[in-house]
Design an enzyme around this catalytic site. Structure first.
Site, PDB file in Angstrom:
ATOM      1  CG  ASP A  96       9.401   8.263  -1.152  1.00  0.00           C
ATOM      2  OD1 ASP A  96      10.036   7.203  -1.309  1.00  0.00           O
ATOM      3  OD2 ASP A  96       8.704   8.768  -2.050  1.00  0.00           O
ATOM      4  CD  GLU A 159       6.078   4.534  -4.779  1.00  0.00           C
ATOM      5  OE1 GLU A 159       5.316   3.890  -5.497  1.00  0.00           O
ATOM      6  OE2 GLU A 159       5.671   5.284  -3.868  1.00  0.00           O
TER       7      GLU A 159
END
Length: 233
Positions: A96, A159
């Site tokens: 991500d 994250e």
């Protein structure tokens, strides 16, 4: 002393292939927010299968993901056992990434190569780690396959929001129990932490000159004692 020349040679011979692998990863957007990252996990698993690596797909339940503020998360684990005994080393990277924003001179999802540089969102952080970790394991198995222990690739998709539904979720569910972990990062220091973010909800007194000038554009005619502003860094 370990001779790394054979590993270096293998990496050099497969460098162009590694770049193509990275380009394919960059071409699937993983903007977070909104955080619809399951399609990228599917594509990553397809690419890994071409190397003979079977990726376990661990989908986080939709209710948990939506309550967290994202749309979809599928975390991947590739297990490479080499023999009884020894320790398990996990290599963790996140797929991500925050949205690209403005000012790009190239397509942020084009993965175009110009003058030896790749232009693309998440090319550096952290899809390049997907490529580096994958090809490091391939090189190890090709020229210096261990007799003991195991390596696991953990490709996770939380994250930017803090990691709780990424590596944290894998550990909480008992899906992996590595002895050692190498995570993506920007320093060579040993730390007991994972990159994350600070999310807060601010309720300012109203009206105030500072609040009326802020980007939230609080309208003075609207009661705003309960008005909030979400901040993520």
């Amino acid at each position: 002393m370990t001779d790394y020349s054979a590993l270096d040679a293998w990496i050099d011979q497969h460098f162009d292939e590694e770049v193509r692998f990275l380009q394919a990863l960059v071409r699937v957007p993983t903007d977070t927010p909104p955080g619809n990252n399951a399609p990228h996990a599917e594509r990553t698993a397809e690419l890994l299968r071409e190397f003979g690596y079977e990726a376990e797909k661990h989908a986080v339940p939709a209710a948990e993901v939506h309550a967290y503020g994202m749309e979809s998360i599928t975390n991947l684990i590739v297990r490479r056992p080499y023999g009884s005994g020894g320790r398990t080393i996990a290599l963790n990277a996140h797929g991500d990434v925050v949205p690209p924003g403005e000012g790009w001179t190239r397509d942020p999802y084009g993965a175009e190569i110009v003058d030896g540089k790749i232009y693309g969102r998440a090319t550096a952080v952290s899809k390049s780690d997907f490529a580096s970790f994958t090809f490091a394991v391939r090189a190890l198995e090709a020229v210096a396959r261990p007799a003991h222990g195991a390596v696991e690739l953990h490709f996770t998709y939380d994250e930017e929001f803090g990691g709780e539904l990424g590596p944290g979720w894998l550990l909480e569910k008992g899906l992996t129990k590595p002895d050692l972990l190498i995570a993506a990062g920007f320093s060579y220091e040993v730390v007991t932490a994972h990159n994350g973010c600070l999310q807060m909800e601010v309720t300012p007194p109203c009206p105030t000159p500072a609040w009326t000038r802020c980007k939230a554009r609080c309208i003075s005619s609207t009661p705003c004692t309960r008005r909030t502003m979400n901040t993520k860094r």
